[in-house]
Scaffold this motif. Structure first.
Motif, PDB file in Angstrom:
ATOM      1  N   ARG A  68      -9.694   9.851   0.907  1.00 30.58           N
ATOM      2  CA  ARG A  68     -10.315  11.031   0.281  1.00 30.58           C
ATOM      3  C   ARG A  68     -10.452  12.173   1.283  1.00 30.58           C
ATOM      4  O   ARG A  68     -10.205  13.336   0.957  1.00 30.58           O
ATOM      5  N   LEU A  69     -10.864  11.858   2.509  1.00 34.05           N
ATOM      6  CA  LEU A  69     -11.036  12.908   3.508  1.00 34.05           C
ATOM      7  C   LEU A  69      -9.693  13.532   3.909  1.00 34.05           C
ATOM      8  O   LEU A  69      -9.598  14.745   4.095  1.00 34.05           O
ATOM      9  N   LEU A  70      -8.661  12.716   4.036  1.00 30.13           N
ATOM     10  CA  LEU A  70      -7.350  13.252   4.375  1.00 30.13           C
ATOM     11  C   LEU A  70      -6.852  14.207   3.302  1.00 30.13           C
ATOM     12  O   LEU A  70      -6.309  15.281   3.598  1.00 30.13           O
ATOM     13  N   LYS A  74     -13.921  24.610  -0.705  1.00 25.12           N
ATOM     14  CA  LYS A  74     -13.234  25.897  -0.678  1.00 25.12           C
ATOM     15  C   LYS A  74     -12.821  26.281   0.743  1.00 25.12           C
ATOM     16  O   LYS A  74     -11.789  26.922   0.943  1.00 25.12           O
ATOM     17  N   GLY A  75     -13.642  25.922   1.723  1.00 26.06           N
ATOM     18  CA  GLY A  75     -13.308  26.218   3.110  1.00 26.06           C
ATOM     19  C   GLY A  75     -12.256  25.264   3.651  1.00 26.06           C
ATOM     20  O   GLY A  75     -11.945  24.237   3.043  1.00 26.06           O
ATOM     21  N   GLU A  76     -11.700  25.596   4.804  1.00 23.23           N
ATOM     22  CA  GLU A  76     -10.678  24.755   5.436  1.00 23.23           C
ATOM     23  C   GLU A  76     -11.352  23.570   6.136  1.00 23.23           C
ATOM     24  O   GLU A  76     -12.167  23.755   7.033  1.00 23.23           O
ATOM     25  N   LEU A  77     -11.006  22.382   5.705  1.00 23.79           N
ATOM     26  CA  LEU A  77     -11.551  21.159   6.294  1.00 23.79           C
ATOM     27  C   LEU A  77     -10.561  20.600   7.311  1.00 23.79           C
ATOM     28  O   LEU A  77      -9.376  20.440   7.010  1.00 23.79           O
ATOM     29  N   VAL A  78     -11.075  20.299   8.509  1.00 24.19           N
ATOM     30  CA  VAL A  78     -10.241  19.740   9.583  1.00 24.19           C
ATOM     31  C   VAL A  78     -10.916  18.478  10.097  1.00 24.19           C
ATOM     32  O   VAL A  78     -12.109  18.494  10.432  1.00 24.19           O
ATOM     33  N   LEU A  79     -10.171  17.385  10.163  1.00 19.99           N
ATOM     34  CA  LEU A  79     -10.697  16.128  10.698  1.00 19.99           C
ATOM     35  C   LEU A  79     -10.366  16.039  12.184  1.00 19.99           C
ATOM     36  O   LEU A  79      -9.242  16.340  12.597  1.00 19.99           O
ATOM     37  N   TYR A 104       0.846  -1.182   0.000  1.00 21.81           N
ATOM     38  CA  TYR A 104       0.000   0.000   0.000  1.00 21.81           C
ATOM     39  C   TYR A 104       0.883   1.232   0.000  1.00 21.81           C
ATOM     40  O   TYR A 104       1.731   1.396   0.879  1.00 21.81           O
ATOM     41  N   ASP A 105       0.705   2.095  -0.985  1.00 21.78           N
ATOM     42  CA  ASP A 105       1.460   3.335  -1.052  1.00 21.78           C
ATOM     43  C   ASP A 105       0.987   4.257   0.058  1.00 21.78           C
ATOM     44  O   ASP A 105      -0.209   4.510   0.193  1.00 21.78           O
ATOM     45  N   GLU A 106       1.928   4.754   0.892  1.00 22.48           N
ATOM     46  CA  GLU A 106       1.542   5.612   2.004  1.00 22.48           C
ATOM     47  C   GLU A 106       0.867   6.865   1.471  1.00 22.48           C
ATOM     48  O   GLU A 106       1.365   7.498   0.544  1.00 22.48           O
ATOM     49  N   PRO A 107      -0.275   7.255   2.036  1.00 27.89           N
ATOM     50  CA  PRO A 107      -0.942   8.456   1.555  1.00 27.89           C
ATOM     51  C   PRO A 107      -0.089   9.687   1.787  1.00 27.89           C
ATOM     52  O   PRO A 107       0.552   9.831   2.810  1.00 27.89           O
ATOM     53  N   GLY A 108      -0.088  10.561   0.827  1.00 28.89           N
ATOM     54  CA  GLY A 108       0.708  11.767   0.918  1.00 28.89           C
ATOM     55  C   GLY A 108       0.773  12.453  -0.420  1.00 28.89           C
ATOM     56  O   GLY A 108      -0.016  12.178  -1.308  1.00 28.89           O
ATOM     57  N   ALA A 133      -8.770  17.407   3.263  1.00 27.30           N
ATOM     58  CA  ALA A 133      -8.372  18.239   4.408  1.00 27.30           C
ATOM     59  C   ALA A 133      -6.910  18.647   4.357  1.00 27.30           C
ATOM     60  O   ALA A 133      -6.420  19.293   5.294  1.00 27.30           O
ATOM     61  N   SER A 134      -6.225  18.275   3.247  1.00 27.93           N
ATOM     62  CA  SER A 134      -4.776  18.528   3.161  1.00 27.93           C
ATOM     63  C   SER A 134      -4.056  17.969   4.389  1.00 27.93           C
ATOM     64  O   SER A 134      -3.118  18.570   4.911  1.00 27.93           O
ATOM     65  N   PHE A 135      -4.551  16.831   4.880  1.00 26.23           N
ATOM     66  CA  PHE A 135      -3.961  16.082   5.991  1.00 26.23           C
ATOM     67  C   PHE A 135      -3.997  16.849   7.316  1.00 26.23           C
ATOM     68  O   PHE A 135      -3.187  16.603   8.210  1.00 26.23           O
ATOM     69  N   ARG A 136      -4.970  17.763   7.439  1.00 26.95           N
ATOM     70  CA  ARG A 136      -5.162  18.450   8.720  1.00 26.95           C
ATOM     71  C   ARG A 136      -6.011  17.563   9.629  1.00 26.95           C
ATOM     72  O   ARG A 136      -7.220  17.427   9.424  1.00 26.95           O
TER      73      ARG A 136
END
Length: 507
Positions: free
Chosen positions: A339-341, A243-248, A218-222, A344-347
């Motif tokens: 997809r969510l990461l 468009k808004g900043e998504l934070v998980l 599995y290729d590490e997400p990034g 969220a640009s990994f936030r």
């Protein structure tokens, strides 16, 4: 890109409009662009063998030209026309999963231009199961290169309305085939190395691939470095993002709810428009922001179908910031998380454990005999905050002798996974009411009883549960009702206790 007079046609898989399908094929043969549905997301199609048409795809999407396109074929026997040196493992996967949401990265046939593959010597290829997609490819007589039908970086399109919003006036035709069945892009598996590698997780899981191949990495997400070429779509650039900043927000659900409530309050005070992506079971626990449900908790396949539409709705709502509960599930969890990461640009923020806001050390839920509504409230509070340092209990206002748990209360609790073995009612005592105590009555009549019967009770420590948490209605008395009535009472108490626990515990 100059405006194009986009033709819009509507059909479904059981009633394909052959005349319009022929018209779409002619557009593609002439080097034009056609948007069409697939079982994963909508695709923006062009002749895979036409370099000029491939360039139009990048222009329409606003997509960097080093991001490869996925080539779609109608049948597995067409694979030789787009790929060479196909390994046996790939053939086994084709036999098992095609047509379906699996994309294979293989060595490309020289007839496929570099414009289609982003300059790579490999090609990403799949055979969709959607009837409209396959019918279109067959009508053309050649493979169709088709990335997701959205402007680059935006959430992928799973509905006709999404496509129209992004690409009307930028493509020659849009085929409306209804909502996508899966809602996430296909699994991409690189078969060009010694060991197969998942470049993008999707509906076909790693476990399913291992069953066929034995070993799959599995290729590490990034994010791929700027000076390198991604082997598959979505590996290098910002993808799927609102468009808004998504934070998980990650953590146990009670901590997650409290933390999102705090962050949302802070955002709103700053003047930001805040959206919360929650689940059905937590929706009632949020006190501010616009709430959008991702469906049932743990139902990751259901969440996947909703995801891109929800992210687009955040844009419609003008969200400046979006706080989302971290996804859970077991069916396609890797794909949903991926997809969510990226959206969220990994936030990702970890929800910290609670600290006790109130100095009160004891919570008493009280009613007449103390073996029905107050017992439900106590049991729910204990389950929600087992690790807290608040001592909770159930007490009766008028207890002549110890009574067991009300039978219908017990049945409702058991049906919700809660047992109170050995429970007996206990009378409320004046001695246990002090400055550290909070008493919550189920209705106003009983609150007044407590205030009159116990000298230590006053308006500073004795409350009506519903009023304290901001609910409009008192907790109904189910006595004399059937099991359904007790079940309704349980649900009302559950929501009130969840709010109470969130109020008493703060970050």
């Amino acid at each position: 890109m100059s405006d194009i007079q986009t033709v819009h046609v509507h059909m479904n898989g059981s009633n394909i409009d052959e005349e319009q399908m022929g018209r779409a094929a002619e557009i593609l043969k002439a080097g034009g662009l056609v948007v069409f549905p697939t079982e994963t997301v909508y695709g923006l199609g062009a002749n895979a063998f036409d370099a000029s048409a491939a360039r139009k795809v990048y222009e329409a999407k606003g997509r960097p030209s080093d991001n490869p396109l996925i080539v779609h074929i109608a049948d597995a026997d067409e694979l030789d026309g787009v790929a060479v040196d196909i390994p046996d493992g790939a053939k086994a996967l084709v036999s098992r999963f095609w047509p379906g949401p699996l994309t294979l990265v293989l060595k490309k046939n020289p007839d496929i231009p570099d414009e289609t593959t982003g300059g790579l010597s490999t090609v990403a290829v799949r055979c969709p199961s959607d009837k409209i997609a396959r019918s279109l490819i067959k009508a053309c007589g050649f493979a169709i290169a088709a990335p997701s039908a959205n402007r680059s970086g935006r959430p992928s399109a799973t509905r006709y309305s999404h496509v129209s919003e992004d690409l009307d006036g930028r493509v020659d035709m849009i085929i409306d085939g209804g909502d996508s069945a899966i809602g996430l892009e296909s699994t991409i598996l690189d078969m060009t190395g010694e060991v197969p590698v998942i470049l993008r997780p999707g509906y076909i899981t790693r476990e399913q691939l291992v069953e066929v191949l034995g070993t799959v990495e599995y290729d590490e997400p990034g994010v791929v470095h700027d000076d390198s070429h991604p082997k598959a779509p979505g590996m290098k650039y910002r993808h799927y993002a609102p468009k808004g900043e998504l934070v998980l927000i990650k953590g146990n659900i009670s901590d997650t709810v409290r933390y999102i409530n705090k962050l949302t309050d802070i955002s709103i005070k700053k003047g930001d428009a805040a959206v919360v992506l929650c689940h059905n079971d937590t929706r009632e626990r949020y006190r501010s922001g616009t709430l959008l449900s991702m469906g049932e908790r743990g139902a990751d396949a259901e969440t996947a179908v909703l995801l891109y539409d929800l992210l687009r709705r955040c844009d419609t709502l003008g969200a400046d910031v979006i706080y989302a509960e971290y996804p859970t599930g077991s069916v396609i969890m890797d794909a949903l998380e991926n997809r969510l990461l990226k959206a969220a640009s990994f936030r990702v923020l970890e929800a910290p454990p609670p600290k006790q806001r109130s100095k009160r050390r004891k919570v008493i839920f009280a009613e007449g005999h103390g073996n029905a509504r107050s017992a439900m409230a106590w049991a729910l509070f204990e389950r929600l905050y087992e690790g807290s340092d608040i001592d909770a209990c159930s007490r009766g206002i008028v207890v002549q002798f110890e009574e067991p748990l009300n039978q219908k209360t017990e049945a409702v609790l058991i049906s919700n996974g809660i047992t109170l073995e050995g429970f007996t009612s206990v009378a409320l005592s004046n001695d246990e009411i002090n400055g550290d105590t909070m008493i919550f009555a189920m209705d106003e009549r009983q609150r007044q009883q407590i205030l009159h019967r116990f000298s230590s009770a006053n308006d500073e420590n004795t409350f009506l549960l519903s009023s304290y948490v901001g609910d409009d209605l008192e907790v109904m008395d189910p006595y004399g009702g059937n099991l359904q009535v007790y079940g309704i009472c349980y649900e009302v108490i559950r929501l009130s206790v969840q709010k109470l626990a969130d109020i008493l515990m703060e970050l």
